[in-house]
Scaffold this motif. Structure first.
Motif, PDB file in Angstrom:
ATOM      1  N   HIS A  36       0.859  -1.192   0.000  1.00  0.00           N
ATOM      2  CA  HIS A  36       0.000   0.000   0.000  1.00  0.00           C
ATOM      3  C   HIS A  36       0.888   1.232   0.000  1.00  0.00           C
ATOM      4  CE1 HIS A  36      -3.060   2.901   0.900  1.00  0.00           C
ATOM      5  NE2 HIS A  36      -2.516   3.192   2.071  1.00  0.00           N
ATOM      6  N   LEU A  37       0.803   2.043  -1.046  1.00  0.00           N
ATOM      7  CA  LEU A  37       1.612   3.253  -1.145  1.00  0.00           C
ATOM      8  C   LEU A  37       0.939   4.340  -0.335  1.00  0.00           C
ATOM      9  CD1 LEU A  37       2.632   3.115  -4.921  1.00  0.00           C
ATOM     10  CD2 LEU A  37       3.506   1.842  -2.952  1.00  0.00           C
ATOM     11  N   ALA A  38       1.418   4.508   0.893  1.00  0.00           N
ATOM     12  CA  ALA A  38       0.706   5.303   1.894  1.00  0.00           C
ATOM     13  C   ALA A  38       0.993   6.800   1.800  1.00  0.00           C
ATOM     14  CB  ALA A  38       1.041   4.795   3.291  1.00  0.00           C
ATOM     15  N   VAL A  39       2.280   7.169   1.863  1.00  0.00           N
ATOM     16  CA  VAL A  39       2.634   8.592   1.968  1.00  0.00           C
ATOM     17  C   VAL A  39       3.858   8.894   1.112  1.00  0.00           C
ATOM     18  CG1 VAL A  39       3.070  10.527   3.523  1.00  0.00           C
ATOM     19  CG2 VAL A  39       1.872   8.507   4.385  1.00  0.00           C
ATOM     20  N   LEU A  40       3.835  10.039   0.446  1.00  0.00           N
ATOM     21  CA  LEU A  40       4.974  10.519  -0.341  1.00  0.00           C
ATOM     22  C   LEU A  40       5.388  11.886   0.181  1.00  0.00           C
ATOM     23  CD1 LEU A  40       5.466  10.399  -4.166  1.00  0.00           C
ATOM     24  CD2 LEU A  40       5.664  12.587  -2.986  1.00  0.00           C
ATOM     25  N   ALA A  41       6.700  12.071   0.373  1.00  0.00           N
ATOM     26  CA  ALA A  41       7.222  13.347   0.856  1.00  0.00           C
ATOM     27  C   ALA A  41       8.145  13.966  -0.186  1.00  0.00           C
ATOM     28  CB  ALA A  41       7.978  13.166   2.168  1.00  0.00           C
ATOM     29  N   GLU A  42       7.983  15.271  -0.381  1.00  0.00           N
ATOM     30  CA  GLU A  42       8.863  16.038  -1.260  1.00  0.00           C
ATOM     31  C   GLU A  42       9.201  17.364  -0.595  1.00  0.00           C
ATOM     32  OE1 GLU A  42      10.784  16.775  -3.483  1.00  0.00           O
ATOM     33  OE2 GLU A  42      10.927  15.066  -4.816  1.00  0.00           O
ATOM     34  N   ALA A  43       9.997  18.164  -1.281  1.00  0.00           N
ATOM     35  CA  ALA A  43      10.471  19.423  -0.709  1.00  0.00           C
ATOM     36  C   ALA A  43       9.340  20.407  -0.456  1.00  0.00           C
ATOM     37  CB  ALA A  43      11.527  20.040  -1.617  1.00  0.00           C
ATOM     38  N   SER A  44       8.234  20.304  -1.201  1.00  0.00           N
ATOM     39  CA  SER A  44       7.074  21.171  -0.988  1.00  0.00           C
ATOM     40  C   SER A  44       5.811  20.333  -1.065  1.00  0.00           C
ATOM     41  CB  SER A  44       7.014  22.282  -2.044  1.00  0.00           C
ATOM     42  OG  SER A  44       6.686  21.739  -3.315  1.00  0.00           O
ATOM     43  N   LEU A  47       4.589  19.976  -4.807  1.00  0.00           N
ATOM     44  CA  LEU A  47       5.306  18.970  -5.581  1.00  0.00           C
ATOM     45  C   LEU A  47       4.942  17.570  -5.099  1.00  0.00           C
ATOM     46  CD1 LEU A  47       7.365  18.179  -7.721  1.00  0.00           C
ATOM     47  CD2 LEU A  47       9.177  18.509  -6.005  1.00  0.00           C
ATOM     48  N   ALA A  48       4.834  17.409  -3.793  1.00  0.00           N
ATOM     49  CA  ALA A  48       4.475  16.097  -3.238  1.00  0.00           C
ATOM     50  C   ALA A  48       3.108  15.645  -3.737  1.00  0.00           C
ATOM     51  CB  ALA A  48       4.497  16.155  -1.713  1.00  0.00           C
ATOM     52  N   GLU A  49       2.150  16.545  -3.764  1.00  0.00           N
ATOM     53  CA  GLU A  49       0.806  16.183  -4.227  1.00  0.00           C
ATOM     54  C   GLU A  49       0.818  15.800  -5.703  1.00  0.00           C
ATOM     55  OE1 GLU A  49      -1.415  19.626  -3.145  1.00  0.00           O
ATOM     56  OE2 GLU A  49      -1.887  18.856  -1.126  1.00  0.00           O
ATOM     57  N   LYS A  50       1.573  16.527  -6.495  1.00  0.00           N
ATOM     58  CA  LYS A  50       1.675  16.211  -7.925  1.00  0.00           C
ATOM     59  C   LYS A  50       2.277  14.823  -8.130  1.00  0.00           C
ATOM     60  CE  LYS A  50       3.809  17.935 -12.216  1.00  0.00           C
ATOM     61  NZ  LYS A  50       4.650  16.742 -12.501  1.00  0.00           N
ATOM     62  N   LYS A  51       3.376  14.546  -7.448  1.00  0.00           N
ATOM     63  CA  LYS A  51       4.055  13.273  -7.599  1.00  0.00           C
ATOM     64  C   LYS A  51       3.241  12.120  -7.011  1.00  0.00           C
ATOM     65  CE  LYS A  51       7.691  14.615  -9.824  1.00  0.00           C
ATOM     66  NZ  LYS A  51       7.949  14.121 -11.204  1.00  0.00           N
ATOM     67  N   ALA A  52       2.514  12.384  -5.946  1.00  0.00           N
ATOM     68  CA  ALA A  52       1.666  11.336  -5.360  1.00  0.00           C
ATOM     69  C   ALA A  52       0.601  10.879  -6.355  1.00  0.00           C
ATOM     70  CB  ALA A  52       1.025  11.840  -4.072  1.00  0.00           C
ATOM     71  N   LEU A  55       2.450   8.776  -9.109  1.00  0.00           N
ATOM     72  CA  LEU A  55       3.070   7.520  -8.702  1.00  0.00           C
ATOM     73  C   LEU A  55       2.140   6.610  -7.905  1.00  0.00           C
ATOM     74  CD1 LEU A  55       6.567   8.972  -7.726  1.00  0.00           C
ATOM     75  CD2 LEU A  55       5.915   7.854  -9.868  1.00  0.00           C
ATOM     76  N   GLY A  56       0.947   7.110  -7.555  1.00  0.00           N
ATOM     77  CA  GLY A  56      -0.046   6.252  -6.923  1.00  0.00           C
ATOM     78  C   GLY A  56      -0.039   6.227  -5.413  1.00  0.00           C
ATOM     79  N   PHE A  57       0.484   7.266  -4.774  1.00  0.00           N
ATOM     80  CA  PHE A  57       0.485   7.320  -3.309  1.00  0.00           C
ATOM     81  C   PHE A  57      -0.800   7.961  -2.796  1.00  0.00           C
ATOM     82  CE2 PHE A  57       4.816   6.275  -4.012  1.00  0.00           C
ATOM     83  CZ  PHE A  57       5.274   5.688  -2.854  1.00  0.00           C
ATOM     84  N   ALA A  58      -1.271   7.450  -1.666  1.00  0.00           N
ATOM     85  CA  ALA A  58      -2.555   7.894  -1.128  1.00  0.00           C
ATOM     86  C   ALA A  58      -2.502   9.310  -0.579  1.00  0.00           C
ATOM     87  CB  ALA A  58      -3.020   6.937  -0.027  1.00  0.00           C
ATOM     88  N   ARG A  59      -1.388   9.668   0.063  1.00  0.00           N
ATOM     89  CA  ARG A  59      -1.278  10.988   0.679  1.00  0.00           C
ATOM     90  C   ARG A  59       0.069  11.609   0.347  1.00  0.00           C
ATOM     91  NH1 ARG A  59      -0.871  10.703   5.972  1.00  0.00           N
ATOM     92  NH2 ARG A  59      -0.912   8.441   6.238  1.00  0.00           N
ATOM     93  N   ALA A  60       0.173  12.918   0.565  1.00  0.00           N
ATOM     94  CA  ALA A  60       1.393  13.658   0.254  1.00  0.00           C
ATOM     95  C   ALA A  60       1.710  14.634   1.376  1.00  0.00           C
ATOM     96  CB  ALA A  60       1.234  14.407  -1.068  1.00  0.00           C
ATOM     97  N   THR A  61       3.005  14.923   1.538  1.00  0.00           N
ATOM     98  CA  THR A  61       3.424  15.881   2.552  1.00  0.00           C
ATOM     99  C   THR A  61       4.686  16.593   2.090  1.00  0.00           C
ATOM    100  OG1 THR A  61       4.159  16.154   4.861  1.00  0.00           O
ATOM    101  CG2 THR A  61       4.737  14.095   3.779  1.00  0.00           C
ATOM    102  N   GLY A  62       4.833  17.826   2.537  1.00  0.00           N
ATOM    103  CA  GLY A  62       6.051  18.579   2.288  1.00  0.00           C
ATOM    104  C   GLY A  62       7.025  18.475   3.441  1.00  0.00           C
ATOM    105  N   ASP A  63       6.757  17.604   4.417  1.00  0.00           N
ATOM    106  CA  ASP A  63       7.595  17.445   5.606  1.00  0.00           C
ATOM    107  C   ASP A  63       7.949  15.972   5.764  1.00  0.00           C
ATOM    108  OD1 ASP A  63       8.854  17.458   8.045  1.00  0.00           O
ATOM    109  OD2 ASP A  63       7.049  17.930   9.213  1.00  0.00           O
TER     110      ASP A  63
END
Length: 379
Positions: A36-44, A47-52, A55-63
């Motif tokens: 389960h691709l749960a969370v993706l983190a990026e510098a902002s 960007l995290a939301e776009k990449k999530a 790539l199929g991740f459920a949630r995104a965070t900049g932290d």
């Protein structure tokens, strides 16, 4: 085993490779629950939301720290630039997560040592992204050596060349900064060392040389900045089994795109492998008559596991991302408590100590005993 919940930090080149592996490991191998691709983190966050979404991740965070602390995450994939690995890996291990960290472990040996210690204390699985060892060809070479088909190994040569820094007028970027490490030695020289480790064991002593083909590079806004890292490195070495060896590294080698050229010489034959032809290996054995002796080319196919999990026919070939999927499956084996063909932080620290010894040797113009460093660390 229940489905693992995955957190990914970083979505550049290697981040996408990890995401593709997590997405593909279940359909390719068919014997694990789809992660389960749960969370993706990026510098902002943006960007995290776009990449999530991509790539199929459920949630995104900049932290990234919130990802590490999230109870919905079991495994943290770390694919950020090298300097960020120690803080992220240690935080993830302290939070009780398994870690899949891209190579090298760290820019500084003492940071890599802290990572290894954190893994020991946590008892969680902590592995490194040395996916070139997952090539069915490398597994075949290991079997050839284990079966004694070329006799006792007495010499090995490894070359790794790429040309992504060959143009002296390409802009200065972070890989030319001292904060990124030594240069070619730890940027990609760790890959030949990883292959040595799985095929022939460790390195006893080294004599290294590093050089800068270009003194400076242009800046985006004008002017030039001095290059702080070494794009070429050469290493003489003695392996723990007594064999001699040589590693030659060049990330400014025009025309070379992803070349790892391996030659292993034994008492009764030789093995030759070129990663730019990554689905074949050449084997020479000193048997038969002289008139019929010669290298023969072995092309990989379903008879060379786990090639068969991808393609039912020989000669079609695997690629870089396929090796990452294989590595992902080996990680899942290790997490399940099974035997796995993978390099963990214990193996990684031995590679890092070898890198450190090579760099010190180059700066001090002398042979360095890597084994002595290992013994001091264990004392």
């Amino acid at each position: 085993m229940t489905a693992l919940k995955i957190g990914l930090i970083g979505t550049g080149y290697m981040g996408k490779c990890h995401a593709l592996a997590w997405n593909s490991v279940a359909p390719v191998f068919g014997d694990v629950e789809r992660p389960h691709l749960a969370v993706l983190a990026e510098a902002s966050k943006e960007l995290a939301e776009k990449k999530a979404r991509e790539l199929g991740f459920a949630r995104a965070t900049g932290d990234w720290r919130s990802l590490v602390e999230d109870p919905a995450v079991d495994v943290v994939s770390i694919t950020t630039p090298n300097a960020f690995h120690p803080e992220m890996a240690i935080a993830a291990l302290e939070a009780g997560k398994h870690v899949w960290c891209e190579k090298p472990m760290a820019v500084r040996l003492d940071d890599a040592e802290r990572m290894r210690e954190a893994a020991r204390v946590s008892t969680r699985v902590a592995v490194l992204g040395y996916n070139y060892i997952q090539n069915p060809v490398i597994r075949l070479i290991r079997r050839i050596l284990d079966e004694g088909q070329i006799g006792e190994v007495n010499h090995v040569r490894l070359e790794m060349d790429e040309d992504f820094m060959a143009n002296p007028e390409d802009l200065f970027y972070w890989k030319s900064e001292a904060s990124s490490g030594h240069g070619a030695l730890d940027d990609f020289g760790v890959h030949p060392l990883s292959i040595l480790r799985v095929l022939l064991g460790g390195v006893r002593r080294v004599c290294g040389h590093m050089t800068k083909p270009y003194a400076d590079r242009p800046l985006q806004g004008g002017g030039r900045r001095a290059v702080e890292t070494y794009d070429i490195a050469t290493v003489l070495m003695e392996l723990e089994n007594g064999a001699s060896g040589l590693i030659a590294l060049n990330r400014s080698a025009w025309g070379r795109k992803g070349r790892i050229f391996l030659q292993i010489f034994g008492a009764r034959g030789s093995v030759v492998y070129d990663q730019e032809r990554m689905n074949e290996v050449q084997l020479y054995t000193a048997d038969g008559t002289k008139e019929t002796q010669g290298f023969r080319t072995i092309l990989t196919g379903p008879q060379h596991p786990p090639y068969d999990k991808f393609i039912p026919a020989p000669g079609h070939g695997l690629g870089f991302n396929d090796l990452k999927i294989i590595e992902c499956r080996e990680l899942i084996r290790r997490i399940a408590g099974e035997e796995a063909y993978i390099l963990d932080f214990e193996d990684g620290i031995r590679i890092e100590r070898t890198v450190d010894a090579i760099a010190r040797s180059a700066h001090e113009d002398r042979w360095i005993d890597v084994g002595a460093d290992e013994r001091r660390a264990a004392a």
